[in-house]
Motif scaffolding. Structure first.
Motif, PDB file in Angstrom:
ATOM      1  N   GLY A  85       0.772  -1.449  -0.070  1.00 39.15           N
ATOM      2  CA  GLY A  85       0.011  -0.012  -0.098  1.00 39.15           C
ATOM      3  C   GLY A  85       0.944   1.081  -0.111  1.00 39.15           C
ATOM      4  O   GLY A  85       2.116   1.217   0.508  1.00 39.15           O
ATOM      5  N   ARG A  86       0.413   2.350  -0.363  1.00 40.97           N
ATOM      6  CA  ARG A  86       0.938   3.519  -0.485  1.00 40.97           C
ATOM      7  C   ARG A  86       0.991   4.311   0.819  1.00 40.97           C
ATOM      8  O   ARG A  86       2.218   4.810   1.017  1.00 40.97           O
ATOM      9  CB  ARG A  86       0.412   4.628  -1.552  1.00 40.97           C
ATOM     10  CG  ARG A  86       0.238   4.314  -2.993  1.00 40.97           C
ATOM     11  CD  ARG A  86      -0.300   2.969  -3.558  1.00 40.97           C
ATOM     12  NE  ARG A  86      -0.636   3.308  -4.929  1.00 40.97           N
ATOM     13  CZ  ARG A  86       0.024   2.467  -5.864  1.00 40.97           C
ATOM     14  NH1 ARG A  86       0.864   1.445  -5.635  1.00 40.97           N
ATOM     15  NH2 ARG A  86      -0.250   2.667  -7.125  1.00 40.97           N
ATOM     16  N   ILE A 141       1.893   9.802  -6.337  1.00 44.97           N
ATOM     17  CA  ILE A 141       0.858   9.048  -6.762  1.00 44.97           C
ATOM     18  C   ILE A 141      -0.171   9.268  -5.713  1.00 44.97           C
ATOM     19  O   ILE A 141      -1.429   8.986  -6.382  1.00 44.97           O
ATOM     20  CB  ILE A 141       1.459   7.310  -6.426  1.00 44.97           C
ATOM     21  CG1 ILE A 141       2.445   6.906  -7.607  1.00 44.97           C
ATOM     22  CG2 ILE A 141       0.300   6.517  -6.293  1.00 44.97           C
ATOM     23  CD1 ILE A 141       3.058   5.508  -7.504  1.00 44.97           C
ATOM     24  N   VAL A 142      -0.197   9.471  -4.620  1.00 45.10           N
ATOM     25  CA  VAL A 142      -1.178   9.550  -3.626  1.00 45.10           C
ATOM     26  C   VAL A 142      -1.897  10.700  -4.214  1.00 45.10           C
ATOM     27  O   VAL A 142      -3.097  10.719  -4.223  1.00 45.10           O
ATOM     28  CB  VAL A 142      -0.603   9.791  -2.073  1.00 45.10           C
ATOM     29  CG1 VAL A 142      -1.900  10.544  -1.280  1.00 45.10           C
ATOM     30  CG2 VAL A 142      -0.353   8.587  -1.541  1.00 45.10           C
ATOM     31  N   THR A 212      -6.133   7.887   3.432  1.00 45.16           N
ATOM     32  CA  THR A 212      -6.439   6.746   3.056  1.00 45.16           C
ATOM     33  C   THR A 212      -5.736   6.352   1.745  1.00 45.16           C
ATOM     34  O   THR A 212      -5.143   7.155   1.154  1.00 45.16           O
ATOM     35  CB  THR A 212      -8.230   6.746   3.139  1.00 45.16           C
ATOM     36  OG1 THR A 212      -8.412   7.639   1.985  1.00 45.16           O
ATOM     37  CG2 THR A 212      -8.658   7.136   4.191  1.00 45.16           C
ATOM     38  N   GLU A 213      -5.733   4.943   1.628  1.00 45.40           N
ATOM     39  CA  GLU A 213      -5.244   4.370   0.401  1.00 45.40           C
ATOM     40  C   GLU A 213      -6.256   5.085  -0.757  1.00 45.40           C
ATOM     41  O   GLU A 213      -7.354   5.151  -0.557  1.00 45.40           O
ATOM     42  CB  GLU A 213      -5.341   2.616   0.332  1.00 45.40           C
ATOM     43  CG  GLU A 213      -4.164   2.248   1.070  1.00 45.40           C
ATOM     44  CD  GLU A 213      -3.134   2.447   0.642  1.00 45.40           C
ATOM     45  OE1 GLU A 213      -2.717   3.036  -0.499  1.00 45.40           O
ATOM     46  OE2 GLU A 213      -1.924   1.845   1.287  1.00 45.40           O
ATOM     47  N   SER A 214      -5.576   5.081  -2.049  1.00 46.09           N
ATOM     48  CA  SER A 214      -6.515   5.582  -3.107  1.00 46.09           C
ATOM     49  C   SER A 214      -7.269   4.446  -3.683  1.00 46.09           C
ATOM     50  O   SER A 214      -6.896   3.287  -3.558  1.00 46.09           O
ATOM     51  CB  SER A 214      -5.451   5.972  -4.279  1.00 46.09           C
ATOM     52  OG  SER A 214      -4.736   4.766  -4.803  1.00 46.09           O
ATOM     53  N   PRO A 215      -8.736   4.751  -4.182  1.00 39.60           N
ATOM     54  CA  PRO A 215      -9.536   3.567  -4.550  1.00 39.60           C
ATOM     55  C   PRO A 215      -8.791   3.052  -5.903  1.00 39.60           C
ATOM     56  O   PRO A 215      -8.771   1.737  -6.032  1.00 39.60           O
ATOM     57  CB  PRO A 215     -10.622   4.489  -5.117  1.00 39.60           C
ATOM     58  CG  PRO A 215     -10.395   5.777  -4.233  1.00 39.60           C
ATOM     59  CD  PRO A 215      -9.190   5.959  -4.179  1.00 39.60           C
ATOM     60  N   ALA A 216      -7.889   3.621  -6.565  1.00 37.69           N
ATOM     61  CA  ALA A 216      -7.343   2.841  -7.738  1.00 37.69           C
ATOM     62  C   ALA A 216      -6.412   1.718  -7.250  1.00 37.69           C
ATOM     63  O   ALA A 216      -6.062   0.660  -7.896  1.00 37.69           O
ATOM     64  CB  ALA A 216      -6.367   3.903  -8.737  1.00 37.69           C
ATOM     65  N   TYR A 372       3.991   2.683  -8.654  1.00 41.47           N
ATOM     66  CA  TYR A 372       4.955   3.107  -7.737  1.00 41.47           C
ATOM     67  C   TYR A 372       6.428   2.591  -7.903  1.00 41.47           C
ATOM     68  O   TYR A 372       7.560   3.450  -7.855  1.00 41.47           O
ATOM     69  CB  TYR A 372       4.504   2.351  -6.139  1.00 41.47           C
ATOM     70  CG  TYR A 372       5.139   3.206  -4.910  1.00 41.47           C
ATOM     71  CD1 TYR A 372       6.219   3.687  -4.841  1.00 41.47           C
ATOM     72  CD2 TYR A 372       4.029   3.450  -3.796  1.00 41.47           C
ATOM     73  CE1 TYR A 372       6.754   4.696  -3.868  1.00 41.47           C
ATOM     74  CE2 TYR A 372       4.346   4.051  -2.855  1.00 41.47           C
ATOM     75  CZ  TYR A 372       5.885   4.717  -2.831  1.00 41.47           C
ATOM     76  OH  TYR A 372       6.041   5.337  -1.643  1.00 41.47           O
ATOM     77  N   SER A 373       6.443   1.409  -8.428  1.00 42.30           N
ATOM     78  CA  SER A 373       8.095   1.085  -8.794  1.00 42.30           C
ATOM     79  C   SER A 373       8.194   1.764 -10.194  1.00 42.30           C
ATOM     80  O   SER A 373       9.504   2.177 -10.087  1.00 42.30           O
ATOM     81  CB  SER A 373       7.854  -0.341  -8.934  1.00 42.30           C
ATOM     82  OG  SER A 373       7.386  -1.250  -8.212  1.00 42.30           O
ATOM     83  N   GLY A 374       7.516   1.928 -10.982  1.00 44.73           N
ATOM     84  CA  GLY A 374       7.875   2.620 -12.371  1.00 44.73           C
ATOM     85  C   GLY A 374       8.381   3.972 -11.905  1.00 44.73           C
ATOM     86  O   GLY A 374       9.389   4.250 -12.442  1.00 44.73           O
ATOM     87  N   ILE A 375       7.722   4.832 -11.383  1.00 49.02           N
ATOM     88  CA  ILE A 375       8.012   6.214 -11.468  1.00 49.02           C
ATOM     89  C   ILE A 375       9.135   6.409 -10.338  1.00 49.02           C
ATOM     90  O   ILE A 375       9.837   7.414 -10.258  1.00 49.02           O
ATOM     91  CB  ILE A 375       6.839   7.153 -10.808  1.00 49.02           C
ATOM     92  CG1 ILE A 375       6.186   7.025  -9.598  1.00 49.02           C
ATOM     93  CG2 ILE A 375       5.736   6.782 -11.847  1.00 49.02           C
ATOM     94  CD1 ILE A 375       5.213   8.112  -9.200  1.00 49.02           C
ATOM     95  N   SER A 376       9.045   5.592  -9.207  1.00 49.64           N
ATOM     96  CA  SER A 376      10.180   5.701  -8.213  1.00 49.64           C
ATOM     97  C   SER A 376      11.477   5.556  -8.965  1.00 49.64           C
ATOM     98  O   SER A 376      12.514   6.052  -8.535  1.00 49.64           O
ATOM     99  CB  SER A 376       9.875   4.831  -6.974  1.00 49.64           C
ATOM    100  OG  SER A 376       8.637   5.351  -6.492  1.00 49.64           O
TER     101      SER A 376
END
Length: 453
Positions: A85-86, A141-142, A212-216, A372-376
């Motif tokens: 989770g983010r 991302i969040v 909170t976590e994003s719905p996506a 998350y992996s891609g942009i980080s």
């Protein structure tokens, strides 16, 4: 019907934006004060056996050491962010950064414990770099995943102010510490900004815990739990299926990654060491430039929602190329008003315009499962390739050029042109839902934005 325990979509967006923005500000404050201290005092305190000019370069090189750990942090945080989770990942990176920063405030100097002092400093700097490696991607991302379609550029730009807001707050903190400690700044005053980070961290924790976590992400996690692909690491899928957007992400940062530190960290050293001006000149320029940058980034984020991420970026890149020489020429005069004007010229126009659209652009290139992996990973690989030792490299260039800045100016122009070429290949997906972005194979309706509109 929403209840008190169930936040409305608007509350979720607001809390997510606050979490990404405030958290980024605190982390970049903690990251920035190291750069300022490295430019002003670490050369004397931790590397006294070197000649003054060489010691300054070595001190700035320790600033670059933190970048070595950023890709590692990006890999680890990317995996956790895409799988767990983010929110929890961002809290983890925040905790590591805070502990490392506060610990730097207690590190003994070379005079007190010898060579162990710079070694300990580098270890804590690596911990800072690890934390920041996972911070930017999560904060971006969040904000973007919770933004309404049509406003992702604007929402995504807010965490981007974290760098300049952290710079402003960090520089102000160092200036205040210098004022209250006076001649004792090198003895104990420089430690105060590092210790003050504990107070800021408390505020950041409260805000991030409410998010909170994003719905996506929640929807993607539920889908992937039942799929075989779930067993594979996000990084493996990223390098197998998304190499093109990953390369765009890496090289697209060349316009702002290292160049930003030229107009912040390097300028502090150049103004005091080469020009012989008071350190307050460089601090004032950084603070004013950062303040203007904070105002302009959301403006250009909104602009990217109207004219597209790629077009916004390319206009900003053109401005960087056009203003590189005038900006440095102003700084080189050694006059306070000119130094401030040169820094503001870069940060308010070119940098703000290329930096603002990146979160939305990058998020729109990767599917939720590896976002998350891609942009980080892409963002932090660019950091180690370019931004890591840029201040030290620029200082060396000035020495090689006998005090002239022409090599540094050429560096800014070449790196910006590379970034513009990369971003010109990115697709324009600002009108698509993030859930529609699957495997990034080339489609007739998904051509590079620069050529399609």
């Amino acid at each position: 019907m929403p209840t008190a325990a169930t936040p409305t979509p608007e509350q979720v967006r607001r809390r997510s934006l606050q979490s990404g923005t405030i958290g980024a500000i605190v982390e970049w404050y903690e990251y920035t004060i190291y750069g300022v201290a490295a430019a002003l005092v670490f050369g004397h305190l931790f590397f006294p056996n070197f000649a003054p000019g060489v010691g300054q370069i070595v001190s700035l090189a320790t600033f670059g050491v933190g970048f070595l750990a950023r890709p590692v942090g990006a890999f680890v945080a990317g995996h956790l962010g895409d799988r767990i989770g983010r929110k929890s990942t961002l809290i983890l990176t925040f905790s590591i950064m805070t502990v490392a920063t506060a610990a730097i405030g207690f590190v003994p100097t070379y005079q007190q414990i010898g060579v162990a002092a710079p070694l300990l400093l580098c270890v804590l700097r690596l911990a800072q770099g690890f934390a920041v490696g996972g911070e930017w991607g999560g904060a971006a991302i969040v904000a973007v995943e919770n933004a309404p379609r049509g406003r992702r550029g604007y929402f995504g730009s807010w965490p981007q102010i974290g760098v300049s807001a952290g710079l402003l707050l960090g520089t102000a903190s160092v200036s205040f510490a210098s004022w209250i400690s006076g001649d004792a700044f090198e003895e104990w005053g420089w430690r105060l900004p590092f210790l003050f980070s504990v107070v800021l961290a408390g505020i950041g924790f409260l805000i991030r815990l409410r998010a909170t976590e994003s719905p996506a992400f929640l929807a993607e996690k539920a889908k992937m739990d039942a799929e075989l692909e779930r067993r594979k690491a996000p990084a493996a899928i990223l390098f197998r299926d998304h190499r093109k957007p990953l390369l765009i992400t890496i090289f697209g940062r060349f316009a702002e990654a290292g160049n930003y530190y030229l107009f912040t960290t390097f300028i502090l050293s150049y103004v005091t060491t080469t020009l012989g001006a008071p350190k307050s000149y460089g601090l004032a320029a950084s603070m004013i430039g950062a303040a203007v940058n904070i105002v302009m980034i959301p403006v250009f984020g909104a602009v990217s929602d109207r004219i597209g991420r790629v077009r916004t970026f390319l206009i900003g890149g053109t401005l960087i190329v056009a203003t590189a020489w005038p900006s440095f020429a102003l700084v080189h005069t050694g006059q306070l008003w000119a130094i401030v004007s040169g820094v503001v010229l870069f940060l308010a126009l070119g940098h703000a315009m290329v930096y603002a659209p990146l979160p939305a652009l990058y998020c729109e290139m990767f599917p939720t499962s590896v976002r998350y992996s891609g942009i980080s990973i892409g963002y932090q690989m660019a950091s180690i390739l370019l931004a890591s030792f840029t201040p030290a490299l620029a200082s060396a260039m000035v020495l090689w050029a006998d005090g002239s800045l022409w090599m540094v100016i050429g560096f800014v122009i070449v790196t910006t042109l590379i970034a513009m070429a990369a971003i010109a290949l990115a697709p324009d997906r600002r009108d698509r839902e993030l859930s529609e972005i699957g495997a990034l194979h080339k489609h007739a309706d998904d051509a590079p934005a620069f050529s399609s509109r």
